[in-house]
Design a protein around this motif. Structure first.
Motif, PDB file in Angstrom:
ATOM      1  N   ALA A   1       4.934   8.533  -1.025  1.00  0.00           N
ATOM      2  CA  ALA A   1       6.243   8.928  -0.503  1.00  0.00           C
ATOM      3  C   ALA A   1       6.114   9.525   0.890  1.00  0.00           C
ATOM      4  CB  ALA A   1       6.903   9.922  -1.460  1.00  0.00           C
ATOM      5  N   ALA A   2       5.075  10.347   1.090  1.00  0.00           N
ATOM      6  CA  ALA A   2       4.858  10.942   2.411  1.00  0.00           C
ATOM      7  C   ALA A   2       4.484   9.874   3.426  1.00  0.00           C
ATOM      8  CB  ALA A   2       3.764  12.009   2.325  1.00  0.00           C
ATOM      9  N   ALA A   3       3.592   8.963   3.042  1.00  0.00           N
ATOM     10  CA  ALA A   3       3.146   7.915   3.959  1.00  0.00           C
ATOM     11  C   ALA A   3       4.306   7.022   4.385  1.00  0.00           C
ATOM     12  CB  ALA A   3       2.058   7.078   3.302  1.00  0.00           C
ATOM     13  N   ALA A   4       5.283   6.836   3.494  1.00  0.00           N
ATOM     14  CA  ALA A   4       6.409   5.950   3.788  1.00  0.00           C
ATOM     15  C   ALA A   4       7.319   6.498   4.881  1.00  0.00           C
ATOM     16  CB  ALA A   4       7.219   5.709   2.515  1.00  0.00           C
ATOM     17  N   ARG A   5       7.271   7.808   5.125  1.00  0.00           N
ATOM     18  CA  ARG A   5       8.148   8.385   6.150  1.00  0.00           C
ATOM     19  C   ARG A   5       7.398   8.912   7.376  1.00  0.00           C
ATOM     20  NH1 ARG A   5       8.048  12.272   1.940  1.00  0.00           N
ATOM     21  NH2 ARG A   5       7.273  14.320   2.627  1.00  0.00           N
ATOM     22  N   LEU A   6       6.066   8.729   7.393  1.00  0.00           N
ATOM     23  CA  LEU A   6       5.272   9.214   8.518  1.00  0.00           C
ATOM     24  C   LEU A   6       4.872   8.054   9.434  1.00  0.00           C
ATOM     25  CD1 LEU A   6       2.852  11.713   6.713  1.00  0.00           C
ATOM     26  CD2 LEU A   6       4.904  12.266   8.033  1.00  0.00           C
ATOM     27  N   PRO A   7       4.624   8.352  10.716  1.00  0.00           N
ATOM     28  CA  PRO A   7       4.200   7.294  11.651  1.00  0.00           C
ATOM     29  C   PRO A   7       2.717   6.965  11.508  1.00  0.00           C
ATOM     30  CG  PRO A   7       4.374   9.386  12.800  1.00  0.00           C
ATOM     31  CD  PRO A   7       4.865   9.634  11.398  1.00  0.00           C
TER      32      PRO A   7
ATOM     33  N   PHE B   1      -0.614  14.307  10.166  1.00  0.00           N
ATOM     34  CA  PHE B   1      -0.515  15.178   8.993  1.00  0.00           C
ATOM     35  C   PHE B   1      -0.304  16.639   9.402  1.00  0.00           C
ATOM     36  CE2 PHE B   1      -3.091  11.826   6.594  1.00  0.00           C
ATOM     37  CZ  PHE B   1      -1.984  11.359   5.897  1.00  0.00           C
ATOM     38  N   ALA B   2      -1.020  17.091  10.438  1.00  0.00           N
ATOM     39  CA  ALA B   2      -0.874  18.478  10.895  1.00  0.00           C
ATOM     40  C   ALA B   2       0.520  18.741  11.437  1.00  0.00           C
ATOM     41  CB  ALA B   2      -1.928  18.784  11.956  1.00  0.00           C
ATOM     42  N   SER B   3       1.120  17.745  12.086  1.00  0.00           N
ATOM     43  CA  SER B   3       2.459  17.903  12.650  1.00  0.00           C
ATOM     44  C   SER B   3       3.529  17.990  11.574  1.00  0.00           C
ATOM     45  CB  SER B   3       2.778  16.734  13.585  1.00  0.00           C
ATOM     46  OG  SER B   3       1.864  16.669  14.663  1.00  0.00           O
ATOM     47  N   HIS B   4       3.218  17.494  10.367  1.00  0.00           N
ATOM     48  CA  HIS B   4       4.191  17.479   9.271  1.00  0.00           C
ATOM     49  C   HIS B   4       3.710  18.291   8.081  1.00  0.00           C
ATOM     50  CE1 HIS B   4       5.149  13.899  11.691  1.00  0.00           C
ATOM     51  NE2 HIS B   4       6.380  14.066  11.288  1.00  0.00           N
TER      52      HIS B   4
ATOM     53  N   GLY C   1       4.309  21.105   6.965  1.00  0.00           N
ATOM     54  CA  GLY C   1       5.287  21.888   6.216  1.00  0.00           C
ATOM     55  C   GLY C   1       6.137  21.076   5.265  1.00  0.00           C
ATOM     56  N   ASN C   2       6.156  19.741   5.420  1.00  0.00           N
ATOM     57  CA  ASN C   2       7.019  18.941   4.543  1.00  0.00           C
ATOM     58  C   ASN C   2       6.303  17.736   3.917  1.00  0.00           C
ATOM     59  OD1 ASN C   2       6.744  17.289   6.766  1.00  0.00           O
ATOM     60  ND2 ASN C   2       8.881  17.407   7.403  1.00  0.00           N
ATOM     61  N   LEU C   3       4.987  17.830   3.793  1.00  0.00           N
ATOM     62  CA  LEU C   3       4.250  16.746   3.132  1.00  0.00           C
ATOM     63  C   LEU C   3       4.559  16.694   1.640  1.00  0.00           C
ATOM     64  CD1 LEU C   3       0.737  17.012   4.833  1.00  0.00           C
ATOM     65  CD2 LEU C   3       2.473  15.254   5.198  1.00  0.00           C
ATOM     66  N   VAL C   4       4.807  17.878   1.066  1.00  0.00           N
ATOM     67  CA  VAL C   4       5.104  17.976  -0.364  1.00  0.00           C
ATOM     68  C   VAL C   4       6.506  18.569  -0.508  1.00  0.00           C
ATOM     69  CG1 VAL C   4       4.408  19.075  -2.545  1.00  0.00           C
ATOM     70  CG2 VAL C   4       2.665  18.289  -0.921  1.00  0.00           C
ATOM     71  N   PRO C   5       7.348  18.054  -1.387  1.00  0.00           N
ATOM     72  CA  PRO C   5       8.685  18.627  -1.596  1.00  0.00           C
ATOM     73  C   PRO C   5       8.618  20.122  -1.891  1.00  0.00           C
ATOM     74  CG  PRO C   5       8.485  16.538  -2.755  1.00  0.00           C
ATOM     75  CD  PRO C   5       7.113  16.867  -2.220  1.00  0.00           C
ATOM     76  N   SER C   6       9.606  20.867  -1.413  1.00  0.00           N
ATOM     77  CA  SER C   6       9.586  22.330  -1.502  1.00  0.00           C
ATOM     78  C   SER C   6       9.374  22.867  -2.911  1.00  0.00           C
ATOM     79  CB  SER C   6      10.875  22.905  -0.904  1.00  0.00           C
ATOM     80  OG  SER C   6      10.953  22.605   0.465  1.00  0.00           O
ATOM     81  N   PRO C   7      10.059  22.363  -3.929  1.00  0.00           N
ATOM     82  CA  PRO C   7       9.836  22.908  -5.283  1.00  0.00           C
ATOM     83  C   PRO C   7       8.391  22.766  -5.741  1.00  0.00           C
ATOM     84  CG  PRO C   7      11.853  21.600  -5.220  1.00  0.00           C
ATOM     85  CD  PRO C   7      11.143  21.350  -3.935  1.00  0.00           C
ATOM     86  N   LEU C   8       7.779  21.596  -5.456  1.00  0.00           N
ATOM     87  CA  LEU C   8       6.390  21.392  -5.855  1.00  0.00           C
ATOM     88  C   LEU C   8       5.451  22.242  -5.018  1.00  0.00           C
ATOM     89  CD1 LEU C   8       6.249  17.530  -6.471  1.00  0.00           C
ATOM     90  CD2 LEU C   8       6.257  19.366  -8.167  1.00  0.00           C
TER      91      LEU C   8
ATOM     92  N   GLY D   1       3.397   2.999   4.768  1.00  0.00           N
ATOM     93  CA  GLY D   1       3.582   3.714   6.024  1.00  0.00           C
ATOM     94  C   GLY D   1       4.714   3.147   6.852  1.00  0.00           C
ATOM     95  N   ALA D   2       5.278   4.036   7.707  1.00  0.00           N
ATOM     96  CA  ALA D   2       6.403   3.658   8.553  1.00  0.00           C
ATOM     97  C   ALA D   2       5.981   3.432   9.988  1.00  0.00           C
ATOM     98  CB  ALA D   2       7.469   4.762   8.491  1.00  0.00           C
ATOM     99  N   GLY D   3       4.678   3.475  10.235  1.00  0.00           N
ATOM    100  CA  GLY D   3       4.207   3.410  11.611  1.00  0.00           C
ATOM    101  C   GLY D   3       4.143   1.993  12.161  1.00  0.00           C
ATOM    102  N   PRO D   4       4.227   1.883  13.493  1.00  0.00           N
ATOM    103  CA  PRO D   4       4.087   0.576  14.148  1.00  0.00           C
ATOM    104  C   PRO D   4       2.626   0.123  14.132  1.00  0.00           C
ATOM    105  CG  PRO D   4       4.231   2.316  15.780  1.00  0.00           C
ATOM    106  CD  PRO D   4       4.465   2.968  14.452  1.00  0.00           C
TER     107      PRO D   4
END
Length: 392
Positions: free
Chosen positions: A12-18, A80-83, A85-92, A30-33
């Motif tokens: 899920a994380a890879a699908a929204r990261l570049p 990964f370092a840039s994101h 804070g949101n790699l894992v959903p907040s509740p988890l 992944g969503a990256g070019p």
């Protein structure tokens, strides 16, 4: 089950990261070019099992085991370092923090523990560090020339390290005859440069290899009458000094001993004196969120340490000393450049790492560490500052 959960969260994380992720036997995520970093997972089962069991520690351990690779490792880790804070959903993420493992009691920075922890890193081999450091053997951020927008330029690392040391000595107002104490010797670059300015230098370290190297360097430079090199814990130093310098030492002190460290600086500083520190820092909220966790860096590279925030440093100074920060210079982009040069040199001389009897797992560990640290600075998650302390 943990492996299955880790797989779902990672995908899920890879699908929204570049980025791009290629799982062996599966398609690409992944969503990256096409230019985005490509992470190739050779053994998805082992990778997700480690990730589920150990989180970010498992992520790094899987790289050490050769279960995944990436040609642009720094680029991947920067994403990964840039994101972070949101790699894992907040509740988890909140549930994970409840179950986080703290640092082992054996890594506590007592006098005995600190010597053991320092030995695990700095006493690996002087020949090993010489493979990627510059001729001054300076193992901290350099200070490069800059462009009009303040970006670091150039790859003359030795020159940039001397510039960094020179700026620190300038802000400390080092003049001929002043009594200078250095806490954390490194391999002697600052002590030599301060002595060449005419200072009378006492430098202390708990690394046996660094002590041996610096003592020999001082003798070869004909400065034995001006520079004293001692194998001594900073807590056991006595005397009075006009200047105290300490470069990237606070990160290894351990949070429990920050007040002790700063109180000792205050105790040793002569009236009217100055303290010049260089410290790796992170944002205060990030430090507070991670302070109770046990990280890959702590397990494999710097046991017992914690990177502070500038706020944490100022709070410790107020609690334990009369010292206050009167000057601050941040130059995190220069650390990213320093680490890039170290990484390039390490890769170019990787065969020589093996010749020093370090195996492939060790080499992958150090490459991961260098890229991991560079990514932190490139993402702005880490910074480095020169701080000047005085008594009001």
């Amino acid at each position: 089950m943990r492996g299955q959960i880790a797989r779902a969260l990672f995908c899920a994380a890879a699908a929204r990261l570049p980025i791009r992720v290629r799982l062996s036997g599966s398609g690409q995520l992944g969503a990256g070019p096409a230019s985005a970093p490509l992470m190739t997972v050779h053994d998805p089962g082992a990778f997700f099992t480690r990730l589920g069991a150990g989180g970010l520690i498992g992520f790094g351990e899987s790289y050490l085991a050769g279960e995944w690779d990436c040609e642009d490792l720094t680029g991947l880790l920067t994403v990964f370092a840039s994101h972070v804070g949101n790699l894992v959903p907040s509740p988890l993420a909140r549930l994970r923090r409840l179950a986080m493992r703290g640092q082992p009691a054996a890594d506590e920075q007592t006098r005995k523990g600190a010597r053991r922890n320092i030995g695990r890193h700095y006493d690996l081999s002087n020949e090993f560090f010489a493979l990627f450091l510059d001729e001054t053997m300076t193992y901290s951020s350099a200070l490069f020339e800059t462009t009009a927008d303040g970006s670091p330029v150039g790859r003359m690392l030795g020159q940039a390290q001397r510039r960094k040391i020179g700026r620190l000595l300038d802000q400390a107002r080092v003049v001929p005859g002043c009594r200078l104490l250095e806490i954390g010797t490194g391999w002697g670059g600052l002590a030599i440069q301060a002595a060449q300015r005419g200072a009378v230098v006492r430098t202390v370290t708990i690394s046996e290899r660094q002590h041996e190297h610096t003592a020999r360097l001082v003798a070869e430079a004909g400065l034995s009458g001006q520079v004293s090199v001692e194998l001594r814990d900073y807590r056991d130093v006595e005397g009075e000094y006009d200047v105290i310098c300490s470069v990237e030492m606070i990160e290894a002190v351990g949070e429990r001993y920050w007040d002790t460290y700063f109180a000792q600086l205050d105790h040793l500083l002569a009236p009217g004196g100055r303290v010049a520190l260089q410290a790796i820092t992170m944002p205060h909220d990030a430090m507070m969120a991670s302070r109770g966790s046990y990280t890959w860096i702590q397990k494999y590279i710097f046991p017992g340490g914690l990177i502070p925030s500038v706020t944490a440093i100022e709070n410790s100074l107020r609690r334990s000393t009369r010292l206050r920060v009167v000057q601050r210079h941040d130059f995190g982009a220069h650390y990213a450049q320093t680490l890039r040069i170290w990484r390039d040199r390490f890769i170019a001389r990787r065969d020589e790492v093996a010749a020093l009897d370090f195996d492939e797992v060790f080499a992958r560990m150090w490459l991961f560490y260098l890229c991991y640290a560079e990514a932190g600075f490139r993402a702005g998650y880490l910074d480095v500052s020169q701080l000047t302390l005085e008594r009001p």
